[in-house]
Each structure stands twice: as structure tokens, then as C-alpha cells.
Design a protein around this motif. Structure first.
Motif, short mmCIF file in Angstrom:
data_model
loop_
_atom_site.label_atom_id
_atom_site.label_comp_id
_atom_site.label_asym_id
_atom_site.label_seq_id
_atom_site.Cartn_x
_atom_site.Cartn_y
_atom_site.Cartn_z
N VAL A 121 0.83 -1.20 0.00
CA VAL A 121 0.00 0.00 0.00
C VAL A 121 0.87 1.25 0.00
CG1 VAL A 121 -1.61 1.37 1.41
CG2 VAL A 121 -2.03 -1.07 1.04
N LEU A 122 1.91 1.25 0.83
CA LEU A 122 2.78 2.42 0.88
C LEU A 122 3.49 2.62 -0.46
CD1 LEU A 122 3.58 4.59 2.98
CD2 LEU A 122 5.72 3.35 3.25
N LEU A 123 3.89 1.55 -1.10
CA LEU A 123 4.50 1.66 -2.43
C LEU A 123 3.53 2.30 -3.42
CD1 LEU A 123 6.40 -1.76 -2.74
CD2 LEU A 123 7.43 0.51 -2.47
N ARG A 124 2.26 1.93 -3.35
CA ARG A 124 1.25 2.52 -4.24
C ARG A 124 1.07 4.01 -3.95
NH1 ARG A 124 -1.28 2.33 -8.07
NH2 ARG A 124 -3.37 1.48 -7.80
N PHE A 125 1.09 4.37 -2.66
CA PHE A 125 1.00 5.80 -2.31
C PHE A 125 2.17 6.58 -2.91
CE2 PHE A 125 -1.50 5.14 1.93
CZ PHE A 125 -2.65 4.91 1.20
N ARG A 126 3.32 5.94 -3.00
CA ARG A 126 4.53 6.59 -3.52
C ARG A 126 4.67 6.42 -5.04
NH1 ARG A 126 9.09 6.67 0.51
NH2 ARG A 126 10.43 5.94 -1.19
N ARG A 127 3.70 5.74 -5.65
CA ARG A 127 3.70 5.48 -7.09
C ARG A 127 4.94 4.70 -7.52
NH1 ARG A 127 3.00 10.58 -6.25
NH2 ARG A 127 4.91 11.16 -7.37
N GLU A 128 5.29 3.70 -6.73
CA GLU A 128 6.43 2.84 -7.04
C GLU A 128 5.94 1.43 -7.37
OE1 GLU A 128 9.64 2.99 -4.23
OE2 GLU A 128 9.28 5.09 -3.75
N ASP A 129 6.80 0.67 -8.03
CA ASP A 129 6.44 -0.69 -8.42
C ASP A 129 6.14 -1.55 -7.19
OD1 ASP A 129 6.82 -0.05 -11.07
OD2 ASP A 129 8.89 -0.80 -11.12
N LEU A 130 5.09 -2.36 -7.30
CA LEU A 130 4.77 -3.28 -6.22
C LEU A 130 5.83 -4.38 -6.12
CD1 LEU A 130 0.92 -3.79 -6.72
CD2 LEU A 130 2.07 -2.29 -5.08
N LEU A 131 5.92 -4.94 -4.94
CA LEU A 131 6.81 -6.08 -4.73
C LEU A 131 6.32 -7.29 -5.53
CD1 LEU A 131 7.13 -5.77 -0.86
CD2 LEU A 131 9.07 -5.59 -2.44
N ILE A 132 7.25 -8.03 -6.10
CA ILE A 132 6.92 -9.31 -6.69
C ILE A 132 7.37 -10.40 -5.75
CG2 ILE A 132 7.05 -8.43 -9.06
CD1 ILE A 132 9.80 -9.74 -9.27
N GLU A 133 6.88 -11.61 -5.96
CA GLU A 133 7.13 -12.71 -5.02
C GLU A 133 8.61 -12.95 -4.78
OE1 GLU A 133 5.62 -14.91 -2.18
OE2 GLU A 133 4.33 -13.87 -3.62
N ASP A 134 9.42 -12.85 -5.83
CA ASP A 134 10.85 -13.11 -5.68
C ASP A 134 11.56 -12.10 -4.81
OD1 ASP A 134 10.60 -15.32 -7.26
OD2 ASP A 134 11.39 -14.40 -9.09
N GLU A 135 10.94 -10.93 -4.60
CA GLU A 135 11.57 -9.90 -3.77
C GLU A 135 11.25 -10.08 -2.29
OE1 GLU A 135 11.90 -5.86 -6.27
OE2 GLU A 135 9.83 -6.57 -6.03
#
Length: 237
Positions: A219-233
Motif C-alpha cells: 500500500v505504501l509503495l502505491r501511495f509513492r507510485r512505485e512498483d509493487l513487490l513481486i514474489e521473488d523480492e
């Protein structure tokens, strides 16, 4: 302003709580009376304190923490990871281990604690349970004398409110509308007590709690307009 905070300075967290005892009859008479008084306006007409005891975990005075999950970002060049770990089982040990973590690794002025509805629930609940268990409050939870802008806490629900004090938005709803994979698995918060006391499946609770931590970070990544985490991360440690 939110974009200026370094992600690796944020400790994301979530707690799962249950009634302090398996059932209402395990309480002494005075505690039964106090629980009756505490919950008199929350119970439905005709509902007894005993019938309402399965909800006792939402109050720090009558509940306890059985799982505390945390997550934090690490960066190595262009490689991003989100490391998730959990403290679970005996509540004093949970709180001591968490205290050690933030005292040793997240205790600098730039460090921030982040959760969903955490200012209303997780942060005060942890602080109250630490006091009840005789554990010193870490600086990040000791708010006495701090001005509002000095409090090192982020709350994704508060961020979503944009000043609307009457609004409550669940993490599940927020992830849905923001296009984030749902954090919820095969249980919800109302079932944690049953899973803990009846099924005795703490691993299931840990999985549920860790999913929430990942969801808050997303959610915080979306607020910052950054790529979401993928499973491998995402790394569970």
C-alpha cells in the motif's frame, strides 16, 4: 513528503491478538465484573459477557499478543528485497524480542514504524502489553512529551483518510481498490482466537500476520507510485 522517506528506514508491522484466557470462566470474579463494565456498550441486547468473551482480544486489558510480524526493505544496488520475520508464542518473549529489534536496529531519529490502523490499535496495544508485562517501553513507542510531528509512526489508514476523521477503510478493501493482491488467506481476525486456542495452529496465524505486513508495504509503495513487490523480492526469515 512521503516520497522523501527512505524505504529502508521504515519498519512495517502487524500484530495478532487473542483473549488472554481460553474462556470467560478462567477469569477471576473481579476481572469478570470489569470485563462486563468494559464491554457493556459493545454487546448486543441480551448478549452476556461470557458470550462476548471471544472478542476480548481487541482490548489490551483483556487480551494478549500471540504473533508480531515485521518487514523491512533492503537495497543492494538495483536489487530490492523485503524481508519478513515473526515473533510468536509466549507474549513476554515476543515483546522482548521486538524491543531488542527496534532498540538495536530501528532506534535512530530517521527510523519509522508503519502499520494499518496502527495508531489506533497496534502501537498502543503493544505499549500497554509491555507495561503489563513489566517490559521497558522502547523509544519508538514512548510518546510522552512528543509533539505530533515528532511521533515516529506512519499509518496507511490515516494516510488514506486525507483528514476525513470519520472514515475507516480496512486493509482488505484498500488492497482491492489499489490493485494489490489480497493479504487475507483462509482466516480473518475474528477467527484467530479459535485457531490459537482450539486448533492450536500458530503457524497458520503467523502466515496470516505476515501477509498483512507485506500488504501494508505494498500500500505504501502505491501511495509513492512505485512498483509493487513481486514474489521473488519477498524473503521470509
Amino acid at each position: 513528503m512521503l516520497e522523501k522517506i527512505r524505504l529502508d528506514n521504515i519498519l512495517f508491522l502487524d500484530i495478532e491478538t487473542v483473549p488472554e484466557h481460553p474462556n470467560f470462566n478462567a477469569l477471576d470474579d473481579e476481572t469478570k465484573q470489569l470485563y462486563d463494565l468494559k464491554t457493556q456498550y459493545q454487546r448486543r441486547d441480551g448478549e452476556t459477557p461470557e458470550e462476548f468473551y471471544e472478542r476480548a482480544g481487541i482490548w489490551a486489558e483483556f487480551g494478549k499478543i500471540v504473533c508480531l510480524s515485521v518487514g523491512y526493505f533492503t537495497f543492494k544496488g538495483d536489487i530490492r528485497h523485503f524481508r519478513v520475520t515473526s515473533f510468536f508464542g509466549d507474549e513476554p518473549k515476543i515483546l522482548k524480542d521486538f524491543n531488542n529489534l527496534i532498540t538495536n536496529h530501528f532506534n535512530q531519529p530517521q527510523h519509522i514504524l508503519c502499520g494499518h490502523n496502527a495508531k489506533e490499535f497496534d502501537f498502543p496495544y503493544m505499549a500497554r502489553r509491555m507495561i503489563i508485562n513489566g517490559i521497558p517501553l522502547p523509544n519508538k513507542l514512548n510518546l510522552f512529551g512528543k509533539k505530533p510531528w515528532e511521533v515516529p509512526h506512519l499509518d496507511t489508514m490515516e494516510l488514506w483518510k486525507f483528514g476525513d476523521y470519520k472514515s475507516f477503510t480496512s486493509l482488505k478493501l484498500l488492497t482491492k481498490i489499489l490493485g494489490i493482491p489480497s493479504p487475507k488467506g483462509d482466516i480473518d481476525g475474528s477467527q484467530v482466537g479459535h485457531v490459537y486456542y482450539v486448533e492450536k495452529d500458530i503457524d497458520r496465524i503467523v502466515t496470516y500476520c505476515e501477509k498483512d505486513v507485506v500488504a501494508v508495504a505494498q500500500v505504501l509503495l502505491r501511495f509513492r507510485r512505485e512498483d509493487l513487490l513481486i514474489e521473488d523480492e519477498i524473503i521470509h526469515v
